[in-house]
Design a protein around this motif. Structure first.
Motif, short mmCIF file in Angstrom:
data_model
loop_
_atom_site.label_atom_id
_atom_site.label_comp_id
_atom_site.label_asym_id
_atom_site.label_seq_id
_atom_site.Cartn_x
_atom_site.Cartn_y
_atom_site.Cartn_z
N ASP A 88 1.61 5.51 6.24
CA ASP A 88 1.40 6.78 5.54
C ASP A 88 2.47 6.91 4.50
O ASP A 88 3.65 6.82 4.80
CB ASP A 88 1.54 7.95 6.52
N THR A 294 -1.73 12.09 0.72
CA THR A 294 -3.10 12.59 0.67
C THR A 294 -4.11 11.53 0.22
O THR A 294 -5.25 11.83 -0.09
CB THR A 294 -3.22 13.80 -0.28
N ASP A 296 -5.57 7.53 1.16
CA ASP A 296 -5.57 6.41 2.10
C ASP A 296 -5.92 5.14 1.34
O ASP A 296 -7.05 4.96 0.89
CB ASP A 296 -6.60 6.68 3.21
N SER A 309 -7.83 12.65 1.01
CA SER A 309 -8.05 13.59 2.11
C SER A 309 -8.81 14.82 1.61
O SER A 309 -9.50 15.48 2.35
CB SER A 309 -6.73 13.98 2.78
N ASP A 310 -8.68 15.11 0.31
CA ASP A 310 -9.46 16.22 -0.25
C ASP A 310 -10.09 15.78 -1.57
O ASP A 310 -9.49 15.91 -2.63
CB ASP A 310 -8.54 17.44 -0.45
#
Ligand code: ADP
Ligand code: MG
Length: 598
Positions: A88, A294, A296, A309-310
């Motif tokens: 991450d 945010t 990946d 993620s958004d």
């Protein structure tokens, strides 16, 4: 006895290699990313034989220490993460520790490296006869990786490799993307001893765009610099007046990493939707900066596809960023080829796109009419999505001899009544009314004319047009130059750019659209590499015909429509468009009479 085998390390590496290294371009990508991670400033990529026989990637980065060198070619050996938690928020390009191991397992590999401050360097040689051998050597600070005979031990993979020129173009595309993602780094790309690209590394994205894409393309761009809370989008997008024929000039980077993302593509294109016609694409070189947590990047081994993620937040960032530039954009003014007749207007001069084209002299001729050509229009006439392009087709003048010959035939005459909906010509004949789809008909005419003779007449352009194309597109045109010249397209190579010097005489288009036109042609030639060349040429001719044909829904001089009508009425082949849609429909006079109770 059981049938499950535990694979030995070499076999496991070979299988893993297939995921990381598909072709020379993917090896070059991994090797360059290692240089970037090693804080290099100057990176040189040299290839021979399309990268199949030789790849060299040199950098002036931190080098690999004595202790680390033997580990570098082991699987899952990386200096970039220690535990799963580090994944991450990883900021380096690599972290899987797979690339060098994978490349080593399918090639003969050498790593020559010296760390800063060390007096002597090391050379690691890895091949299947001696395994891994390391010895001392004199060398500059930094690292050089040499890959020879890629896939020599994986014949199945070799089979899928394309021609050397295609592979080197793919390597070139990778180097270009990397250069654009890091304007602060200087990249050099050498193919068979010839320098193809060098970027300054001065930190300015525009300098890199100049080097990679050329000046004419750079001039079509507007700057974008937009921030929304902790995210930003910076870079350049095309002027609405200079759309492109493909997505080839859309390049996105997230946190300096080249990515592919449907979300970003959709946001960019959606923002342009009311500015450019369907079937055309904006160019955009966009650097997006977001919180690394945010995104990946672990979704795909080659790491070019990312997951946010958004997604909606990214969409909005790009959409509103691009929109804000477009709304502030000045009036459209684009390069257009001046009409041939007006010699006082310099060719390719800066004139308004709405420039009217000269009206051709069309001589009326008696028609040869063959009832068998008439088709019923049971099929709906469908918009093919190419109807709003600005290319203007210009019918050639009817030669006197041609008219005379046609006039001698004793076939029934027709009368061109006019055009409705800017789409259909209405023609009166003794047996009824004909509706002719002007786009479909003209498309078919151009297609037949392009194919009809072995050598099309080429019209030389007053001033060659400098094309803005991707490396693959350029390559496709050069490879097919002889074939294309048969159809009237001629090119000249000038350093790293390609000049268009002639187009078929039956086609007329503006300079602003010619690039788009040619890039579509090139991508059709590369599409489906496995198809026979004639098949690909045919498809390319479809595209040319479709793009150059009169557009439904767009007004054109009635003389142009009338010319199309004359061809339809005199040429048996013009029954269906190249996509198979009907061109002409008869409303029988008896039906009309019956309807009115006559
Ligand atoms: P990854 O990049 O995922 O860590 P690689 O197999 O690409 O895995 O590289 C393994 C390791 O070798 C890297 O983590 C790095 O420590 C070292 N390395 C590879 N190439 C270079 C280079 N050009 N300069 C310095 N170190 C390098
Ligand atoms: Mg790596």
């Amino acid at each position: 006895m059981g049938i499950i085998n535990l694979l030995d390390i070499q076999t496991a590496n070979l299988i893993a290699a297939g995921e990381v290294v598909e072709r020379p371009a993917s090896a070059v990508k991994e090797l360059c990313e290692n240089c970037i991670d090693a804080n290099a400033h100057t990176i040189t990529v040299e290839i021979k034989g399309g990268g199949n026989s030789y790849i060299r990637v040199s950098d002036d980065g931190c080098g690999i220490s004595d202790d680390d060198l033997p580990k570098a070619v082991l699987r899952h050996a990386t200096s970039k993460i220690r535990t799963g938690a580090d994944i991450d928020g990883v900021m380096t390009l690599g972290f899987r520790g797979e690339a060098l191991a994978a490349i080593a397992s399918v090639s003969r590999l050498q790593i020559i490296t010296r760390c800063h401050g060390e007096s002597i360097g090391r050379i690691l040689v890895s091949n299947d006869t001696d395994g891994v051998v390391i010895s001392e050597t004199g060398c500059p600070e930094g690292t050089t990786v040499i890959v020879r005979d890629l896939f020599y031990n994986v014949p199945a993979r070799r089979k899928f490799l394309k021609k050397d020129t295609t592979e080197s173009a793919a390597v070139g595309a990778v180097v270009e993307k990397l250069a654009l993602s890091h304007p602060e780094l200087s990249f050099k790309y050498i193919v068979q001893g010839e320098q193809k690209l060098v970027t300054s590394g001065d930190g300015k994205l525009m300098s890199t765009i100049y080097a990679v894409c050329g000046r004419p393309f750079a001039q079509t761009l507007n700057e974008i610099n937009y921030t929304e809370s902790d995210m930003s989008v910076k870079g350049y997008i095309s002027h609405p007046g200079s759309p492109r024929g493909s997505r080839g000039m859309q390049t996105f980077f997230i946190n300096n990493r080249y990515i592919r993302s449907r979300t970003v593509t959709a946001a960019l294109e959606e923002a342009y939707s009311s500015y450019i016609p369907r079937g055309r694409f904006p160019a955009g070189i966009l650097h997006i900066t977001i919180n690394p947590k945010t995104v990946d990047v672990n979704v795909h081994p080659s790491k070019s596809e990312v997951k946010f993620s958004d997604e909606k937040k990214i969409f909005d960032l790009v959409y509103y960023g691009v929109r804000s530039v477009l709304m502030a954009s000045p009036e459209r003014a684009v390069f257009t080829l001046a009409p041939k007749e007006q010699n006082d207007v310099p060719d390719a001069a800066l004139v308004q796109e709405q420039q009217s084209h000269p009206i051709p002299t069309v001589q009326r001729a008696a028609a040869v009419f063959d009832g068998a050509r008439i088709t019923s229009a049971d099929n709906d006439i469908v918009d093919d999505g190419e109807l709003h392009l600005t290319l203007e087709a210009q019918p050639p003048e009817t030669s006197k001899a041609e008219s005379a010959q046609t006039a001698m035939t004793n076939e029934p005459e027709y009368r061109f009544v006019g055009e409705v909906f800017n789409a259909y010509a209405i023609v009166e004949c003794s047996d009824g009314l004909y509706l002719i789809d002007k786009h479909a008909a003209h498309e078919r005419i151009l297609y037949e004319d392009l194919k009809s003779s072995n050598k099309r007449y080429a019209q030389q352009l007053f001033e060659p047009v400098e094309l803005i194309l991707s490396a693959q597109e350029c390559n496709a045109l050069l490879e097919n130059a002889a074939l294309l010249s048969q159809y009237g397209f001629e090119f000249k190579k000038k350093q790293n750019t390609l000049l268009l010097t002639a187009i078929p005489d039956i086609i007329s288009c503006s300079a602003s659209s010619v690039n788009d036109f040619i890039s579509s042609l090139a991508s059709k030639l590369t599409d489906g590499d496995t198809l026979p060349v004639q098949e690909r040429t045919d498809r390319a001719l479809f595209t040319v015909a479709c793009k150059a044909a009169l557009k439904a829904g767009i007004y054109n001089d009635p003389a142009h429509t009338e010319w199309v009508v004359r061809r339809v009425m005199t040429d048996e082949r013009i029954t269906y468009c190249p996509h198979g849609r009907p061109v002409i429909h008869l409303i029988d006079r008896r039906d009309i009479d019956r309807f009115f109770d006559r």
